[in-house]
Motif scaffolding. Structure first.
Motif, PDB file in Angstrom:
ATOM      1  N   PHE A  95      -0.997   9.619   3.557  1.00 48.20           N
ATOM      2  CA  PHE A  95      -0.013   8.682   4.106  1.00 48.20           C
ATOM      3  C   PHE A  95       0.973   8.173   3.047  1.00 48.20           C
ATOM      4  N   GLY A  96       0.777   8.529   1.783  1.00 48.80           N
ATOM      5  CA  GLY A  96       1.664   8.057   0.703  1.00 48.80           C
ATOM      6  C   GLY A  96       3.095   8.519   0.912  1.00 48.80           C
ATOM      7  N   GLY A  97       4.030   7.761   0.346  1.00 45.96           N
ATOM      8  CA  GLY A  97       5.454   8.028   0.541  1.00 45.96           C
ATOM      9  C   GLY A  97       5.899   9.405   0.086  1.00 45.96           C
ATOM     10  N   SER A  98       5.364   9.897  -1.048  1.00 45.35           N
ATOM     11  CA  SER A  98       5.814  11.206  -1.540  1.00 45.35           C
ATOM     12  C   SER A  98       5.423  12.306  -0.563  1.00 45.35           C
ATOM     13  N   GLY A  99       4.237  12.176   0.027  1.00 34.74           N
ATOM     14  CA  GLY A  99       3.786  13.156   1.025  1.00 34.74           C
ATOM     15  C   GLY A  99       4.632  13.090   2.286  1.00 34.74           C
ATOM     16  N   GLN A 137       4.297  -4.671  -7.255  1.00 35.17           N
ATOM     17  CA  GLN A 137       4.423  -4.808  -8.726  1.00 35.17           C
ATOM     18  C   GLN A 137       5.567  -3.917  -9.206  1.00 35.17           C
ATOM     19  N   THR A 138       5.627  -2.713  -8.653  1.00 36.40           N
ATOM     20  CA  THR A 138       6.746  -1.818  -8.910  1.00 36.40           C
ATOM     21  C   THR A 138       6.875  -0.881  -7.723  1.00 36.40           C
ATOM     22  N   GLU A 139       8.083  -0.381  -7.521  1.00 35.96           N
ATOM     23  CA  GLU A 139       8.339   0.494  -6.368  1.00 35.96           C
ATOM     24  C   GLU A 139       9.555   1.320  -6.761  1.00 35.96           C
ATOM     25  N   SER A 140       9.339   2.612  -6.977  1.00 37.40           N
ATOM     26  CA  SER A 140      10.465   3.417  -7.462  1.00 37.40           C
ATOM     27  C   SER A 140      11.595   3.460  -6.445  1.00 37.40           C
ATOM     28  N   PHE A 141      11.228   3.363  -5.179  1.00 39.94           N
ATOM     29  CA  PHE A 141      12.225   3.403  -4.107  1.00 39.94           C
ATOM     30  C   PHE A 141      11.849   2.393  -3.013  1.00 39.94           C
ATOM     31  N   GLY A 142      10.681   2.603  -2.409  1.00 43.89           N
ATOM     32  CA  GLY A 142      10.261   1.719  -1.317  1.00 43.89           C
ATOM     33  C   GLY A 142      10.587   2.326   0.032  1.00 43.89           C
ATOM     34  N   LEU A 143      10.078   3.544   0.253  1.00 43.00           N
ATOM     35  CA  LEU A 143      10.346   4.229   1.524  1.00 43.00           C
ATOM     36  C   LEU A 143       9.872   3.400   2.718  1.00 43.00           C
ATOM     37  N   ALA A 144       8.753   2.699   2.535  1.00 41.02           N
ATOM     38  CA  ALA A 144       8.217   1.886   3.632  1.00 41.02           C
ATOM     39  C   ALA A 144       9.245   0.835   4.054  1.00 41.02           C
ATOM     40  N   PHE A 169      -2.464   0.064   0.246  1.00 43.05           N
ATOM     41  CA  PHE A 169      -3.335  -1.020  -0.222  1.00 43.05           C
ATOM     42  C   PHE A 169      -3.904  -0.782  -1.619  1.00 43.05           C
ATOM     43  N   ARG A 170      -3.060  -0.213  -2.495  1.00 41.47           N
ATOM     44  CA  ARG A 170      -3.487  -0.079  -3.886  1.00 41.47           C
ATOM     45  C   ARG A 170      -3.053  -1.336  -4.634  1.00 41.47           C
ATOM     46  N   PRO A 171      -3.638  -1.597  -5.833  1.00 45.01           N
ATOM     47  CA  PRO A 171      -3.295  -2.834  -6.558  1.00 45.01           C
ATOM     48  C   PRO A 171      -1.783  -3.019  -6.730  1.00 45.01           C
ATOM     49  N   LEU A 185      10.301  13.636  -8.796  1.00 46.39           N
ATOM     50  CA  LEU A 185       9.506  12.516  -9.305  1.00 46.39           C
ATOM     51  C   LEU A 185       9.558  11.400  -8.265  1.00 46.39           C
ATOM     52  N   HIS A 186       8.394  10.803  -7.987  1.00 49.19           N
ATOM     53  CA  HIS A 186       8.365   9.805  -6.910  1.00 49.19           C
ATOM     54  C   HIS A 186       8.087   8.377  -7.357  1.00 49.19           C
ATOM     55  N   GLY A 187       7.345   8.195  -8.427  1.00 50.12           N
ATOM     56  CA  GLY A 187       7.079   6.788  -8.790  1.00 50.12           C
ATOM     57  C   GLY A 187       5.974   6.660  -9.807  1.00 50.12           C
ATOM     58  N   THR A 188       4.757   6.441  -9.323  1.00 51.14           N
ATOM     59  CA  THR A 188       3.658   6.208 -10.269  1.00 51.14           C
ATOM     60  C   THR A 188       3.307   7.464 -11.059  1.00 51.14           C
ATOM     61  N   ASP A 189       3.805   8.634 -10.609  1.00 47.70           N
ATOM     62  CA  ASP A 189       3.613   9.836 -11.436  1.00 47.70           C
ATOM     63  C   ASP A 189       4.341   9.650 -12.767  1.00 47.70           C
ATOM     64  N   TYR A 193      18.261  10.241  -3.226  1.00 49.52           N
ATOM     65  CA  TYR A 193      17.547   9.148  -2.549  1.00 49.52           C
ATOM     66  C   TYR A 193      16.624   9.685  -1.456  1.00 49.52           C
ATOM     67  N   ASN A 194      15.575   8.938  -1.200  1.00 51.60           N
ATOM     68  CA  ASN A 194      14.730   9.254  -0.042  1.00 51.60           C
ATOM     69  C   ASN A 194      15.547   9.061   1.228  1.00 51.60           C
ATOM     70  N   PHE A 195      15.070   9.618   2.312  1.00 50.33           N
ATOM     71  CA  PHE A 195      15.862   9.620   3.547  1.00 50.33           C
ATOM     72  C   PHE A 195      14.967   9.272   4.745  1.00 50.33           C
TER      73      PHE A 195
HETATM   74  O1  GMT Z   1       3.932   6.610  -6.805  1.00 49.81           O
HETATM   75  C1  GMT Z   1       3.221   6.230  -5.880  1.00 49.81           C
HETATM   76  O2  GMT Z   1       2.788   5.099  -5.703  1.00 49.81           O
HETATM   77  C2  GMT Z   1       2.899   7.211  -4.860  1.00 49.81           C
HETATM   78  C3  GMT Z   1       4.056   7.524  -4.041  1.00 49.81           C
HETATM   79  C4  GMT Z   1       3.485   7.916  -2.762  1.00 49.81           C
HETATM   80  O3  GMT Z   1       3.130   9.076  -2.619  1.00 49.81           O
HETATM   81  O4  GMT Z   1       3.328   7.001  -1.954  1.00 49.81           O
HETATM   82  O5  GMT Z   1       4.956   6.420  -3.825  1.00 49.81           O
HETATM   83  C5  GMT Z   1       6.143   6.500  -4.530  1.00 49.81           C
HETATM   84  O6  GMT Z   1       6.964   7.431  -3.849  1.00 49.81           O
HETATM   85  C6  GMT Z   1       7.564   6.959  -2.647  1.00 49.81           C
HETATM   86  C7  GMT Z   1       8.372   8.101  -2.045  1.00 49.81           C
HETATM   87  O7  GMT Z   1       9.352   8.549  -2.924  1.00 49.81           O
HETATM   88  C8  GMT Z   1       8.420   5.742  -2.959  1.00 49.81           C
HETATM   89  O8  GMT Z   1       9.066   5.278  -1.792  1.00 49.81           O
HETATM   90  C9  GMT Z   1       7.523   4.635  -3.521  1.00 49.81           C
HETATM   91  O9  GMT Z   1       8.343   3.558  -3.891  1.00 49.81           O
HETATM   92  C10 GMT Z   1       6.781   5.145  -4.733  1.00 49.81           C
HETATM   93  N1  GMT Z   1       5.759   4.147  -5.119  1.00 49.81           N
HETATM   94  C11 GMT Z   1       5.831   3.449  -6.237  1.00 49.81           C
HETATM   95  O10 GMT Z   1       6.732   3.578  -7.043  1.00 49.81           O
HETATM   96  C12 GMT Z   1       4.748   2.460  -6.433  1.00 49.81           C
END
Ligand code: GMT
Length: 377
Positions: free
Chosen positions: A11-15, A281-288, A208-210, A120-124, A173-175
């Motif tokens: 269910f993560g945003g990158s997927g 805490q951080t969000e590279s984009f915030g697709l949600a 629901f990660r930290p 690249l999506h974020g926490t990677d 940008y995400n879409f």
């Molecule tokens: O990096 C993660 O937390 C995982 C990733 C995911 O698979 O959910 O989320 C990141 O990628 C999303 C899609 O590009 C972004 O919308 C989220 O902001 C980003 N999460 C973080 O940066 C925490």
């Protein structure tokens, strides 16, 4: 074109981005092959040009950690050879970019040249990739991808700050599929089942990660609830859920907070949401947040990472400093205090998402594939 997509199928945003992109490319006539350990959750159809190849890991008792990268790169080689793929598009650098690099080298030995696009999506990058445990391999695989993209300007800057990157990172940008949210709008929004007519509805969606700071979500709601009759919907599953539920009990909010678990019906839930809460805490984009805005929801978020590129302060919602739940609650109250203000924010949020439409972003990815493939002939 013939494109392989590698992602986390959860269910993560990158997927989600990878899956929506793959389905849209297939709809446009490209041949798309998902290579993942499970069928991606949003991949709801397969067809003559949309395929799924499962990466199966052979468990062996000697290994404390099963070598997933090996199984993944072997599968990539098999699928590229069998289906004559031109491009491998890997989402989330760890370990996908590294596995793609290995697959590319193995294919080269067989006289095949596949192009690797890494998104690249974020926490990677921000939380996991830059950790000394992984940094060397992540930096190497980014620099050895044919094209690297990042989902926001903020993520591009952070990547360049944390790693020694030798190639230009293209921001794409995400879409969102705007139509999906337009249609959800027209459906019977069952708001009445969850809230009374005088109540406002707040929603949070995450894994629901930290990093998502779900306890802050509850604290913001608790402050709002003191002044405005409202309900909070918590969508998703993850390690911090128990803590959030405990806090809900402590703050005596159990009648007003619903934990609904993972859902494939997020668009329907968002259609009756008034304000989306994302105090990460951080969000590279915030697709949600973008998905919520597409459904016409105002956003209360932190000002970290790429969030200011998505949520416009004072227009589509408000941005606050990390952890400042009092400010976030104050802003939320100012939005929902009267119908006219709420409607204005909702309208602005929806309008703002048009620049992130699938129609405008899809051709950019197609151009990336074409350009990197052209450069080899
Ligand atoms: O990096 C993660 O937390 C995982 C990733 C995911 O698979 O959910 O989320 C990141 O990628 C999303 C899609 O590009 C972004 O919308 C989220 O902001 C980003 N999460 C973080 O940066 C925490």
């Amino acid at each position: 074109m013939k494109i392989g997509i590698v992602c986390y199928p959860t269910f993560g945003g990158s997927g989600v981005v990878a899956t929506e992109l793959g389905m849209a490319l297939a709809n446009k006539g490209h041949e798309v092959h998902f290579i993942t350990y499970n069928q991606p959750v949003r991949l709801d159809f397969l067809s003559h040009n949309l395929h799924f190849h499962q990466v199966v890991i052979e468990e062996y008792p000697l290994f404390e950690y099963q070598p997933y990268e090996l199984a993944l790169s072997s599968k990539m080689v098999e699928v590229v050879r069998k289906h004559e793929l031109e491009v491998l598009h890997v989402h989330y650098a760890i370990p996908h970019a590294y596995a793609a690099y290995m697959a590319k080298q193995m294919l080269k030995e067989k006289g095949l040249d596949v192009r690797v696009v890494t998104t690249l999506h974020g926490t990677d990058i921000t939380l996991v990739g830059s950790h000394p445990t992984y940094k060397t391999a992540v930096e190497f695989s980014i620099n050895n991808s044919d094209v690297v993209t990042a989902v926001s300007n903020s993520l591009k800057e952070t990547t360049n700050k944390l790693f020694n990157i030798t190639k230009d990172i293209k921001v794409i940008y995400n879409f969102i599929d705007v139509e999906k949210y337009e249609n959800a709008d027209k459906e019977d929004c069952k708001r009445i089942a969850l809230a009374k007519p005088n109540e406002r509805i707040f929603t949070h969606v995450s894994n629901f990660r930290p990093v998502k700071r779900v306890e802050d979500v509850v604290r913001i709601f608790s402050e709002v609830r003191k002044e405005i009759p409202s309900k909070l919907l918590m969508i998703g599953e993850g390690p911090e859920r128990a803590k959030a539920e405990k806090l809900v009990k402590e703050l005596k909010l159990t009648k007003d907070v619903f934990f609904l678990g993972n859902s494939t019906e997020v668009a329907k839930i968002l259609c009756y949401t008034d304000v989306f809460l994302l105090p990460s805490q951080t969000e590279s984009f915030g697709l949600a947040a973008l998905e919520a805005m597409a459904a016409g929801t105002a956003v209360i978020s932190t000002n970290t990472g790429g969030l200011p590129e998505v949520n416009i302060h004072g227009e589509t919602g408000y941005l606050s400093n990390l952890g400042d739940v009092v400010d976030m609650a104050k802003n939320a109250i100012s939005i929902v205090k009267d119908d006219a203000t709420l409607d204005r924010f909702k309208h602005n949020a929806k309008k703002h998402t048009r620049q992130f439409s699938l129609e405008s972003i899809l051709p950019v990815y197609e151009e990336v594939y074409k350009s990197c493939y052209k450069s080899k002939v």
